[in-house]
Design an enzyme around this catalytic site. Structure first.
Site, PDB file in Angstrom:
ATOM      1  N   SER A 166      90.731 149.707  59.925  1.00 22.42           N
ATOM      2  CA  SER A 166      90.803 150.605  58.771  1.00 22.42           C
ATOM      3  C   SER A 166      89.470 150.806  58.049  1.00 22.42           C
ATOM      4  CB  SER A 166      91.863 150.114  57.783  1.00 22.42           C
ATOM      5  OG  SER A 166      93.124 150.078  58.393  1.00 22.42           O
ATOM      6  N   ARG A 213      94.757 146.894  62.896  1.00 16.14           N
ATOM      7  CA  ARG A 213      93.698 147.900  62.715  1.00 16.14           C
ATOM      8  C   ARG A 213      92.571 147.331  61.877  1.00 16.14           C
ATOM      9  NH1 ARG A 213      98.226 151.052  61.574  1.00 16.14           N
ATOM     10  NH2 ARG A 213      98.116 150.599  59.347  1.00 16.14           N
ATOM     11  N   LEU A 241      79.842 129.334  46.724  1.00 20.28           N
ATOM     12  CA  LEU A 241      80.609 130.300  47.518  1.00 20.28           C
ATOM     13  C   LEU A 241      80.294 131.699  46.984  1.00 20.28           C
ATOM     14  CD1 LEU A 241      82.989 131.154  49.427  1.00 20.28           C
ATOM     15  CD2 LEU A 241      84.545 130.641  47.544  1.00 20.28           C
ATOM     16  N   TRP A 253     105.831 144.369  50.531  1.00 25.06           N
ATOM     17  CA  TRP A 253     106.319 143.143  49.892  1.00 25.06           C
ATOM     18  C   TRP A 253     107.131 143.520  48.638  1.00 25.06           C
ATOM     19  CZ3 TRP A 253     105.799 140.589  45.195  1.00 25.06           C
ATOM     20  CH2 TRP A 253     106.060 139.213  45.184  1.00 25.06           C
ATOM     21  N   GLU A 272      85.321 137.376  65.194  1.00 22.71           N
ATOM     22  CA  GLU A 272      86.645 137.040  65.737  1.00 22.71           C
ATOM     23  C   GLU A 272      87.707 137.655  64.829  1.00 22.71           C
ATOM     24  OE1 GLU A 272      87.281 135.475  68.566  1.00 22.71           O
ATOM     25  OE2 GLU A 272      85.150 135.178  68.968  1.00 22.71           O
ATOM     26  N   ASP A 320      96.600 143.288  53.161  1.00 25.81           N
ATOM     27  CA  ASP A 320      97.532 144.397  53.395  1.00 25.81           C
ATOM     28  C   ASP A 320      98.977 143.927  53.247  1.00 25.81           C
ATOM     29  OD1 ASP A 320      98.310 146.955  53.975  1.00 25.81           O
ATOM     30  OD2 ASP A 320      98.013 146.785  56.140  1.00 25.81           O
ATOM     31  N   HIS A 337     100.758 144.417  44.249  1.00 24.12           N
ATOM     32  CA  HIS A 337      99.336 144.206  43.951  1.00 24.12           C
ATOM     33  C   HIS A 337      99.181 143.069  42.937  1.00 24.12           C
ATOM     34  CE1 HIS A 337      98.672 147.735  46.262  1.00 24.12           C
ATOM     35  NE2 HIS A 337      98.968 148.613  45.331  1.00 24.12           N
ATOM     36  N   ARG A 342      93.409 139.937  58.895  1.00 25.59           N
ATOM     37  CA  ARG A 342      94.186 141.038  58.321  1.00 25.59           C
ATOM     38  C   ARG A 342      95.640 140.605  58.210  1.00 25.59           C
ATOM     39  NH1 ARG A 342      93.990 147.450  58.849  1.00 25.59           N
ATOM     40  NH2 ARG A 342      95.684 147.865  57.415  1.00 25.59           N
ATOM     41  N   ASN A 361     100.981 144.709  50.401  1.00 27.13           N
ATOM     42  CA  ASN A 361     101.457 144.563  49.018  1.00 27.13           C
ATOM     43  C   ASN A 361     102.633 145.487  48.726  1.00 27.13           C
ATOM     44  OD1 ASN A 361      99.280 142.890  48.783  1.00 27.13           O
ATOM     45  ND2 ASN A 361      98.120 144.200  47.387  1.00 27.13           N
TER      46      ASN A 361
HETATM   47  C1  FPP Z   1      96.940 146.862  50.442  1.00 31.75           C
HETATM   48  O1  FPP Z   1      98.348 146.822  50.391  1.00 31.75           O
HETATM   49  C2  FPP Z   1      96.336 146.325  49.213  1.00 31.75           C
HETATM   50  C3  FPP Z   1      95.565 147.015  48.331  1.00 31.75           C
HETATM   51  C4  FPP Z   1      95.207 148.431  48.523  1.00 31.75           C
HETATM   52  C5  FPP Z   1      95.056 146.406  47.090  1.00 31.75           C
HETATM   53  C6  FPP Z   1      94.618 144.958  47.147  1.00 31.75           C
HETATM   54  C7  FPP Z   1      94.284 144.528  45.783  1.00 31.75           C
HETATM   55  C8  FPP Z   1      94.687 143.362  45.210  1.00 31.75           C
HETATM   56  C9  FPP Z   1      95.486 142.331  45.895  1.00 31.75           C
HETATM   57  C10 FPP Z   1      94.296 143.144  43.794  1.00 31.75           C
HETATM   58  C11 FPP Z   1      93.509 141.912  43.546  1.00 31.75           C
HETATM   59  C12 FPP Z   1      92.205 141.848  44.212  1.00 31.75           C
HETATM   60  C13 FPP Z   1      91.144 141.150  43.745  1.00 31.75           C
HETATM   61  C14 FPP Z   1      89.938 141.002  44.620  1.00 31.75           C
HETATM   62  C15 FPP Z   1      91.135 140.495  42.419  1.00 31.75           C
HETATM   63  P1  FPP Z   1      99.165 148.181  50.563  1.00 31.75           P
HETATM   64  O2  FPP Z   1      99.418 148.736  49.204  1.00 31.75           O
HETATM   65  O3  FPP Z   1      98.438 149.094  51.491  1.00 31.75           O
HETATM   66  O4  FPP Z   1     100.484 147.646  51.214  1.00 31.75           O
HETATM   67  P2  FPP Z   1     101.451 148.452  52.223  1.00 31.75           P
HETATM   68  O5  FPP Z   1     100.663 148.684  53.474  1.00 31.75           O
HETATM   69  O6  FPP Z   1     102.605 147.507  52.424  1.00 31.75           O
HETATM   70  O7  FPP Z   1     101.853 149.725  51.541  1.00 31.75           O
END
Ligand code: FPP
Length: 251
Positions: free
Chosen positions: A197, A195, A132, A26, A208, A21, A38, A189, A23
């Protein structure tokens, strides 16, 4: 400080699940579109997989796209799917070389065809690997999974191949998307949200939980090691007293 040397190899979590979470935040901090976050999140996945393989964790499960994520703006969903297709295509040879098996859980039928194809290719190529097991949750939500499992069981009852008194925890476990996986020992997380979610609700009964303020694109092996060190300091009792846990472990 080299955190890796503080990890006790005897007490490693077998299965670590991750909610990636932060992205979007950031990217926003950098004045960029959410997808930039992302894109940078892929490097965090890569480093976490490497770190887990190096120390000997057996299972990693990433929450990459939730059922609810379909409600995001069309452009973000489409770009995220493209990103997943490319990430799977680019990473699979390296994963395969390192003995990593890739699998997926969720409503895979709802994914765009190209995404499904790439995923199937990668899962087929790596299916015999055992070092893995990396599971990606795509178009997944725990309530969706529980509803599906209930439906599968109800169908067996309706066609009389199962009777209600045969329903127990093992049967539920087998009806879940994660039937082939042990329950997670540790759930991480990122981004400071406290959360779950709708992730692995059935499976995390005794898991844990570890929350870090780090946004996912910044998450690296040191953060992963830190989570494991924190986990190793905890006493897991599974609802029992410590002396009962010691007896059941023959301590
Ligand atoms: C949540 O951040 C993240 C996502 C919904 C997407 C995660 C996907 C990747 C990192 C792509 C690569 C994954 C793999 C397995 C190759 P958000 O957008 O909810 O962030 P925010 O809460 O700051 O808005």
């Amino acid at each position: 400080m080299d955190l890796k040397q503080h990890i006790n190899e005897e007490k490693l979590p077998d299965h670590v699940a991750l909610i990636m979470d932060g992205n979007g935040r950031w990217a926003k901090q950098r004045g960029k579109e959410r997808i930039f976050g992302h894109e940078n999140g892929v490097e965090a996945v890569r480093d976490t997989v490497k770190a887990a393989a190096e120390i000997g964790v057996s299972y990693l499960t990433f929450f990459a796209f939730s059922t609810e994520n379909w409600c995001r703006p069309h452009l973000e969903v489409e770009t995220l799917m493209d990103l997943l297709v490319h990430a799977i295509g680019n990473e699979t040879p390296e994963l395969h070389k390192n003995g990593v098996r890739l699998q997926a859980i969720g409503d895979l039928e709802s994914l765009p065809e190209l995404c499904r194809e790439k995923l199937n290719e990668a899962m087929k190529l790596t299916e015999k690997n055992t070092k893995l097991i990396v599971t990606v949750a795509l178009s997944y939500s725990a309530r969706w999974e529980i509803v599906n499992a209930t439906r599968k069981i109800a169908e067996k009852i309706a066609n009389k191949t199962l009777s209600p008194d045969q329903i127990d925890e093992d049967l539920l476990h087998a009806a879940m998307e994660t039937a082939s996986l042990p329950d997670p020992d540790l759930l991480i997380r990122t981004s400071g949200e406290l959360r779950i979610s709708n992730f692995l609700l059935w499976q995390i009964a005794y898991t844990e939980l570890y929350f870090t303020p780090v946004y996912w694109p910044d998450f690296r092996r040191e953060h992963f090691y830190q989570a494991i060190i924190d986990y190793q300091r905890r006493e897991r009792r599974f609802g029992k007293l410590n002396k009962q846990v010691a007896v059941s472990k023959n301590l």
